[in-house]
Design a protein around this motif. Sequence first.
Motif, PDB file in Angstrom:
ATOM      1  N   VAL A 194       0.505  -1.249   0.553  1.00  0.00           N
ATOM      2  CA  VAL A 194      -0.058   0.146   0.141  1.00  0.00           C
ATOM      3  C   VAL A 194       0.681   1.181   0.091  1.00  0.00           C
ATOM      4  O   VAL A 194       1.625   1.347   0.597  1.00  0.00           O
ATOM      5  CB  VAL A 194      -0.887   0.078   1.380  1.00  0.00           C
ATOM      6  CG1 VAL A 194      -1.772   1.744   1.650  1.00  0.00           C
ATOM      7  CG2 VAL A 194      -2.193  -1.266   1.109  1.00  0.00           C
ATOM      8  N   GLU A 195       1.120   1.831  -1.178  1.00  0.00           N
ATOM      9  CA  GLU A 195       1.640   3.299  -1.039  1.00  0.00           C
ATOM     10  C   GLU A 195       0.263   4.389  -1.053  1.00  0.00           C
ATOM     11  O   GLU A 195      -0.821   4.372  -1.390  1.00  0.00           O
ATOM     12  CB  GLU A 195       1.735   3.480  -2.407  1.00  0.00           C
ATOM     13  CG  GLU A 195       2.984   2.610  -3.251  1.00  0.00           C
ATOM     14  CD  GLU A 195       4.356   2.091  -2.171  1.00  0.00           C
ATOM     15  OE1 GLU A 195       4.564   3.451  -1.766  1.00  0.00           O
ATOM     16  OE2 GLU A 195       5.660   1.462  -2.541  1.00  0.00           O
ATOM     17  N   PRO A 196       0.763   5.200  -0.292  1.00  0.00           N
ATOM     18  CA  PRO A 196       0.564   7.142   0.660  1.00  0.00           C
ATOM     19  C   PRO A 196      -0.773   7.543  -0.983  1.00  0.00           C
ATOM     20  O   PRO A 196      -1.866   8.276  -1.056  1.00  0.00           O
ATOM     21  CB  PRO A 196       1.301   8.205   0.427  1.00  0.00           C
ATOM     22  CG  PRO A 196       2.216   6.793   1.201  1.00  0.00           C
ATOM     23  CD  PRO A 196       2.513   6.007   0.492  1.00  0.00           C
ATOM     24  N   ASP A 197       0.119   7.407  -2.130  1.00  0.00           N
ATOM     25  CA  ASP A 197      -0.491   8.017  -3.058  1.00  0.00           C
ATOM     26  C   ASP A 197      -1.262   6.991  -4.200  1.00  0.00           C
ATOM     27  O   ASP A 197      -1.866   7.936  -5.356  1.00  0.00           O
ATOM     28  CB  ASP A 197       0.272   8.926  -4.128  1.00  0.00           C
ATOM     29  CG  ASP A 197       0.718  10.124  -3.432  1.00  0.00           C
ATOM     30  OD1 ASP A 197       0.393  10.994  -2.566  1.00  0.00           O
ATOM     31  OD2 ASP A 197       2.049  10.217  -3.586  1.00  0.00           O
ATOM     32  N   GLY A 198      -0.968   5.873  -4.253  1.00  0.00           N
ATOM     33  CA  GLY A 198      -1.760   4.876  -4.787  1.00  0.00           C
ATOM     34  C   GLY A 198      -0.406   4.169  -5.627  1.00  0.00           C
ATOM     35  O   GLY A 198       0.012   4.739  -5.287  1.00  0.00           O
ATOM     36  N   ASN A 199      -1.215   2.316  -5.543  1.00  0.00           N
ATOM     37  CA  ASN A 199       0.173   1.434  -6.048  1.00  0.00           C
ATOM     38  C   ASN A 199      -0.004   0.998  -7.771  1.00  0.00           C
ATOM     39  O   ASN A 199       0.690   0.811  -8.047  1.00  0.00           O
ATOM     40  CB  ASN A 199       0.428   0.542  -4.951  1.00  0.00           C
ATOM     41  CG  ASN A 199      -0.900  -0.194  -4.855  1.00  0.00           C
ATOM     42  OD1 ASN A 199      -1.576  -0.434  -5.751  1.00  0.00           O
ATOM     43  ND2 ASN A 199      -0.841  -0.678  -4.214  1.00  0.00           N
ATOM     44  N   CYS A 200      -1.070   1.849  -8.394  1.00  0.00           N
ATOM     45  CA  CYS A 200      -1.434   1.183  -9.483  1.00  0.00           C
ATOM     46  C   CYS A 200      -0.798   2.516 -10.456  1.00  0.00           C
ATOM     47  O   CYS A 200      -1.502   3.761 -10.539  1.00  0.00           O
ATOM     48  CB  CYS A 200      -2.860   1.945  -9.781  1.00  0.00           C
ATOM     49  SG  CYS A 200      -3.423   0.670  -8.675  1.00  0.00           S
ATOM     50  N   ASP A 201      -0.162   1.924 -11.413  1.00  0.00           N
ATOM     51  CA  ASP A 201       1.015   2.685 -12.665  1.00  0.00           C
ATOM     52  C   ASP A 201      -0.579   2.906 -13.517  1.00  0.00           C
ATOM     53  O   ASP A 201      -1.388   2.505 -13.845  1.00  0.00           O
ATOM     54  CB  ASP A 201       1.734   1.407 -13.706  1.00  0.00           C
ATOM     55  CG  ASP A 201       2.464   1.985 -14.923  1.00  0.00           C
ATOM     56  OD1 ASP A 201       1.594   3.759 -14.793  1.00  0.00           O
ATOM     57  OD2 ASP A 201       2.545   1.612 -14.920  1.00  0.00           O
ATOM     58  N   PRO A 202      -0.375   4.950 -13.636  1.00  0.00           N
ATOM     59  CA  PRO A 202      -1.123   5.481 -14.342  1.00  0.00           C
ATOM     60  C   PRO A 202      -1.587   4.885 -15.960  1.00  0.00           C
ATOM     61  O   PRO A 202      -2.727   4.600 -16.619  1.00  0.00           O
ATOM     62  CB  PRO A 202      -0.654   6.887 -14.467  1.00  0.00           C
ATOM     63  CG  PRO A 202      -0.263   6.732 -13.132  1.00  0.00           C
ATOM     64  CD  PRO A 202       0.600   5.827 -13.196  1.00  0.00           C
ATOM     65  N   SER A 203      -0.727   3.842 -16.448  1.00  0.00           N
ATOM     66  CA  SER A 203      -0.479   3.279 -17.810  1.00  0.00           C
ATOM     67  C   SER A 203      -1.054   2.400 -17.850  1.00  0.00           C
ATOM     68  O   SER A 203      -1.882   1.855 -18.869  1.00  0.00           O
ATOM     69  CB  SER A 203       0.999   3.300 -18.605  1.00  0.00           C
ATOM     70  OG  SER A 203       1.296   1.798 -17.565  1.00  0.00           O
ATOM     71  N   HIS A 204      -2.074   1.611 -17.126  1.00  0.00           N
ATOM     72  CA  HIS A 204      -3.037   0.572 -16.830  1.00  0.00           C
ATOM     73  C   HIS A 204      -4.010   1.119 -16.145  1.00  0.00           C
ATOM     74  O   HIS A 204      -4.860  -0.262 -15.606  1.00  0.00           O
ATOM     75  CB  HIS A 204      -1.913  -0.634 -15.995  1.00  0.00           C
ATOM     76  CG  HIS A 204      -0.968  -1.179 -16.171  1.00  0.00           C
ATOM     77  ND1 HIS A 204       0.059  -1.216 -15.207  1.00  0.00           N
ATOM     78  CD2 HIS A 204      -0.806  -1.368 -17.286  1.00  0.00           C
ATOM     79  CE1 HIS A 204       1.859  -1.632 -16.326  1.00  0.00           C
ATOM     80  NE2 HIS A 204       0.135  -1.959 -17.358  1.00  0.00           N
TER      81      HIS A 204
END
Length: 736
Positions: A380-390
């Motif tokens: 879990v990352e503070p700004d989210g862990n989903c690559d914008p390209s996906h």
Amino acid sequence: MSTSSQGARHLNRLAKAKSPYLLQHAENPVDWYEWGQEAFDKAKRENKPIFLSVGYSACHWCHVLAHESFEDEVTAKIMNEHYVNIKVDREERPDVDRLYMTFLQATTGGGGWPMSVWLTPDLHPFFAGTYFPPGQFRQILLKLAEVWETDSQRCIHSGKQVIEAIKESSNITPEHDVEIKPLASEVFQRLEKRFDSVHGGFGRAPKFPSPAQTTHFLARYAALHLTNSNASEEEEKNARSARDMAVYHMSKIFNGGIHDFVGGGFSRYSVDERWHVPHFEKMLYDEAQLLTSALELYQLLPETSSEKKTLELMAKDIVTYVARDLRSIEGGFYSAEDADSLPSNDSTVKKEGAFYVWTANEIGSILGTDADLFKYHFGVEPDGNCDPSHDIQGELKGQNVLYVAHSLEETAKKFGKSADEVEQILEASLKTLRDYRDKHRPRPHLDDKILTCWNGLMISGLSRAYEVLQADREIASEALGLAEASAKFIRANLYNEQSGELRRSYREGQGPTGQADDYAFFIQGLLDLYEASTKEEYLIWAIRLQEKQDELFYDAKDGGYFASAPDEHILIRMKDAQDGAEPSAVSVTLSNLQRLAHFAEDKHADYTEKARSVLASNGQLLSRAPYALASMVSAALLEDKGYMQFIHTGTSPESALLKLIRSAFIPNRVLIHLDPRNPPRELAKINGSLRSLVEDLDKGGAKIKENVRICENFTCGLPIEDVEELKKKLPLVPDA
């Protein structure tokens, strides 16, 4: 402006449909028809082309196309003015989907859903695509309407040419004497070449679990060679590689974002190469096949393997999920859960994955002091862990898809705890999140259509779970109960006792007539359920259903099996043998015929003749592209090896002898049960080996002691009464 933001809307004809997918379009301003005579007559009467839209209820891009175009008044006006519009649920009508998907793939080189096809009034296709953005979709609608108005003969001629070409390609000369072992080696080598040794999977993103094309074959290839004392050094090496690739693939799926750690189950596929960001729909057929593969690979691993626990957890996870969230009160299993849902109870706009994703702040406020450990373990990352390209539509910005970023040992070291303590904290945290999610987030739409074919796949998986997970008596018993309840539901609601026919689906009543996969998958499920439960009724039912499948689908002229039932509106009855998200119906049928030849051995010649015709009718394709028919190669490989018929005589369905047989993955196994107190007399009528044993019982001889006879090539060995003696006779994988 989309009508989704307007007030009350009218209902179209789909309001009377049973399919959840069709009902999702019941308020569209499009004048939709179901696939049927009413629509065909209108098209001919008004000389209008047909716009055919095919999809399914859990399909994310189907929803996008609907929101952008089918809910739009301007687009709907164009459609209604120039076309007769037909909406089809591909899960209810795979025959319609199969024919026009063949056209789509042939003309564009690709396929998928939503599928958009333009047809002549005689149902010949002349243009097709998948998802179209709204502006482009309108342009295509207007352009094709203009072409039809000015030169309809061009469309008609083109459509007829295409259908004739597909017919011609379907008329394949049978090819006998197909050698399977070289083809199996070719399938293995292709999978080995495509294997992603870093992230698991076969090929590039997007990545699908695809058990029928990968783990199903690899498990059988591995088992047959690992247990062969005459295997060469290279064959043994390849067998271990096959097993290890499959296990690694499954472990990456289990530890990736495609796995719903909070609520269980697995999404349909991952858009990235790491199995991290899924398309979030959950399909029953995926759960069923992943369950079976996890159990088979579990049995292929030595006891010392660290991955054994992962596969066991995966299997239990699936059983728990489908029992809780995909099961009807009456016992049948529902089809799917949607990808899209409302983020909260007061939301009005659905987003993909909203039910499943989390912000770092949410995790912190819900889990409190355990949040940091949880975040570390699950990436879990503070700004989210989903690559914008996906994340093409930006719906996952700031969100986290849980995946195993660090092992239990790494997390334990980081936070100064033991691995057991970390495991307990994570389990408690996941339960807390599940309770929160269930309370504060609306569940995704449930496709509560019950399909015979997918229930058959799940019955197989659950039957295997009962056999393999005996160490956990509670979940093993639950699995068998779930399998039997599903079979009972099918018998009560989707089976005609008089005619012997199956229906395909149930939702507020019966759906269309059964297709080949309904018979094939359900027969397989019944055979597996018989072996697990010891109840003769399931095997007798399977034999009767095979007779009905032969009557409805067998091609007596050219051999092999058609994929669909006869239908005057399906222009070509196809024999589709290629595996997809599910195994091909004909490949499962081949396996069923081979097994039935040993269950009902008096009918061996008939079953074997039909099985050989399956291979012959697909011989050319097998020779050219065996990897496209991996399930068929698997089945043929088992026949080439030869089946082992185990006849267990005893009164306990959980005896030590039975447990030993079930503990091993023996893919060429046929297990027959003989309870001296209640002999299987119906089966004995069509099984000579069993008949002689029942006759001996009826003569009132000495009391029978529990034993196992192993028969190969219809020659049975002496009864084995000792567990250690039986162990010497079993093809067991070396514990190393």
